[in-house]
Design a protein around this motif. Structure first.
Motif, short mmCIF file in Angstrom:
data_model
loop_
_atom_site.label_atom_id
_atom_site.label_comp_id
_atom_site.label_asym_id
_atom_site.label_seq_id
_atom_site.Cartn_x
_atom_site.Cartn_y
_atom_site.Cartn_z
N GLY A 171 5.53 0.61 17.97
CA GLY A 171 5.59 1.69 16.99
C GLY A 171 5.41 1.19 15.57
O GLY A 171 4.75 1.84 14.75
N HIS A 172 5.95 0.02 15.28
CA HIS A 172 5.83 -0.49 13.91
C HIS A 172 4.49 -1.15 13.66
O HIS A 172 4.09 -1.31 12.50
N ASP A 173 3.78 -1.52 14.71
CA ASP A 173 2.38 -1.89 14.52
C ASP A 173 1.59 -0.68 14.03
O ASP A 173 0.72 -0.80 13.16
N ARG A 174 1.91 0.48 14.56
CA ARG A 174 1.24 1.72 14.12
C ARG A 174 1.66 2.08 12.70
O ARG A 174 0.84 2.56 11.91
N TRP A 175 2.93 1.85 12.36
CA TRP A 175 3.36 2.10 10.98
C TRP A 175 2.58 1.20 10.02
O TRP A 175 2.19 1.63 8.92
N ALA A 176 2.36 -0.05 10.41
CA ALA A 176 1.62 -0.98 9.55
C ALA A 176 0.17 -0.52 9.38
O ALA A 176 -0.39 -0.59 8.27
N LEU A 177 -0.44 -0.04 10.46
CA LEU A 177 -1.80 0.48 10.36
C LEU A 177 -1.85 1.70 9.45
O LEU A 177 -2.78 1.87 8.65
N LEU A 178 -0.85 2.57 9.59
CA LEU A 178 -0.79 3.76 8.74
C LEU A 178 -0.65 3.36 7.28
O LEU A 178 -1.32 3.92 6.40
N LEU A 179 0.19 2.37 7.00
CA LEU A 179 0.37 1.90 5.63
C LEU A 179 -0.95 1.39 5.06
O LEU A 179 -1.32 1.73 3.92
N CYS A 180 -1.67 0.58 5.83
CA CYS A 180 -2.95 0.04 5.35
C CYS A 180 -3.96 1.16 5.08
O CYS A 180 -4.68 1.14 4.08
N ALA A 181 -4.00 2.15 5.98
CA ALA A 181 -4.95 3.25 5.81
C ALA A 181 -4.62 4.07 4.56
O ALA A 181 -5.52 4.45 3.79
N VAL A 182 -3.34 4.33 4.34
CA VAL A 182 -2.94 5.12 3.18
C VAL A 182 -3.21 4.35 1.88
O VAL A 182 -3.66 4.92 0.88
N LEU A 183 -2.95 3.04 1.89
CA LEU A 183 -3.23 2.24 0.70
C LEU A 183 -4.73 2.22 0.39
O LEU A 183 -5.13 2.29 -0.78
N ALA A 184 -5.56 2.14 1.42
CA ALA A 184 -7.00 2.16 1.20
C ALA A 184 -7.44 3.50 0.62
O ALA A 184 -8.25 3.55 -0.31
N ALA A 185 -6.88 4.58 1.15
CA ALA A 185 -7.21 5.91 0.62
C ALA A 185 -6.73 6.04 -0.83
O ALA A 185 -7.42 6.61 -1.68
N GLY A 186 -5.56 5.48 -1.12
CA GLY A 186 -5.05 5.53 -2.49
C GLY A 186 -5.93 4.77 -3.46
O GLY A 186 -6.14 5.21 -4.60
N ALA A 187 -6.47 3.64 -3.02
CA ALA A 187 -7.36 2.86 -3.88
C ALA A 187 -8.62 3.65 -4.21
O ALA A 187 -9.13 3.62 -5.34
N VAL A 188 -9.14 4.38 -3.22
CA VAL A 188 -10.33 5.20 -3.46
C VAL A 188 -10.01 6.34 -4.42
O VAL A 188 -10.78 6.64 -5.34
N CYS A 189 -8.86 6.97 -4.24
CA CYS A 189 -8.49 8.11 -5.09
C CYS A 189 -8.18 7.69 -6.53
O CYS A 189 -8.19 8.54 -7.43
N ALA A 190 -7.89 6.42 -6.74
CA ALA A 190 -7.59 5.95 -8.09
C ALA A 190 -8.84 5.73 -8.93
O ALA A 190 -8.74 5.49 -10.13
N THR A 191 -10.01 5.81 -8.30
CA THR A 191 -11.25 5.62 -9.04
C THR A 191 -11.64 6.89 -9.77
O THR A 191 -11.16 7.98 -9.47
#
Length: 216
Positions: A171-191
């Motif tokens: 379950g926490h492997d999935r949490w880590a994947l979710l965190l990475c995906a959200v951070l990537a989306a946040g980086a795009v939205c900050a542009t």
């Protein structure tokens, strides 16, 4: 910059979150591991609700003309929030009695994912719209998601299991994947949003309807 941040909102959310984290200690002998991990999860959501207001900027349309890029402006706000968030989460973990405290690393990944979701939601709202205060809408969405996610998420994902469950690590492997995906989306939205043009006839036109300079 520091004066423009919603410190009162963040402080109120922090106080509420610490009270929630203290629930197992206040429960005394009736506390158990499930109560402890649930208290920390709700504490993480409470702080994220306050952090959702971090990017609220009533002067957005004024600062948009400043040469400083949006990513830098957002980064400065995040840099001011980071030590506060770290101190808050450390306090929340310490409020849970040691024998009941879930693995700190795993539950911190959960908290980081929730916080990242709140901040990315605000960044997305600013990236796609002209509003200056996305915090209220994002906080409402986050609260609704926190209530519905445990009910609607497939049990096989094991995102909300307790320590000791055989699915805890997966379950926490999935949490880590979710965190990475959200951070990537946040980086795009900050542009900065890409200015869009449409082809009309033989010339390019901007959304305002003005054509590009003619060429000789």
């Amino acid at each position: 910059m520091a004066r423009t941040l919603p410190w009162r909102m963040i402080a109120a959310a922090g106080v509420l979150g610490l009270l929630l984290a203290a629930a197992p200690r206040l429960a005394g002998d009736d506390a158990n591991v499930w109560l402890a991990v649930t208290a920390l999860r709700t504490s993480a959501v409470a702080f994220a609700l306050g952090a959702a207001f971090l990017l609220d900027d009533p002067a957005r349309h004024t600062t948009a003309a400043v040469p400083t890029r949006r990513a830098v402006r957002h980064g400065l706000r995040l840099a001011l929030l980071a030590p506060v968030a770290a101190g808050y989460w450390t306090g929340a973990l310490l409020l849970v009695p040691g024998p009941l405290r879930p693995p700190a690393g795993a539950v911190t990944v959960e908290a980081a994912a929730v916080l990242a979701l709140a901040l990315t939601g605000s960044a997305f709202a600013l990236h796609r719209g002209d509003g200056v205060r996305p915090g209220q809408a994002v906080a409402g969405f986050l609260l609704a998601s926190a209530v519905l996610a445990p009910l609607l998420t497939p049990g096989s994902w094991a995102l909300f299991v307790a320590p000791g469950d055989p699915r805890w690590a997966a379950g926490h492997d999935r949490w880590a994947l979710l965190l990475c995906a959200v951070l990537a989306a946040g980086a795009v939205c900050a542009t900065e949003p890409v200015r869009r043009y449409r082809l009309r006839g033989t010339g390019l036109r901007s959304p305002s309807g003005t054509s590009d300079p003619s060429r000789a």
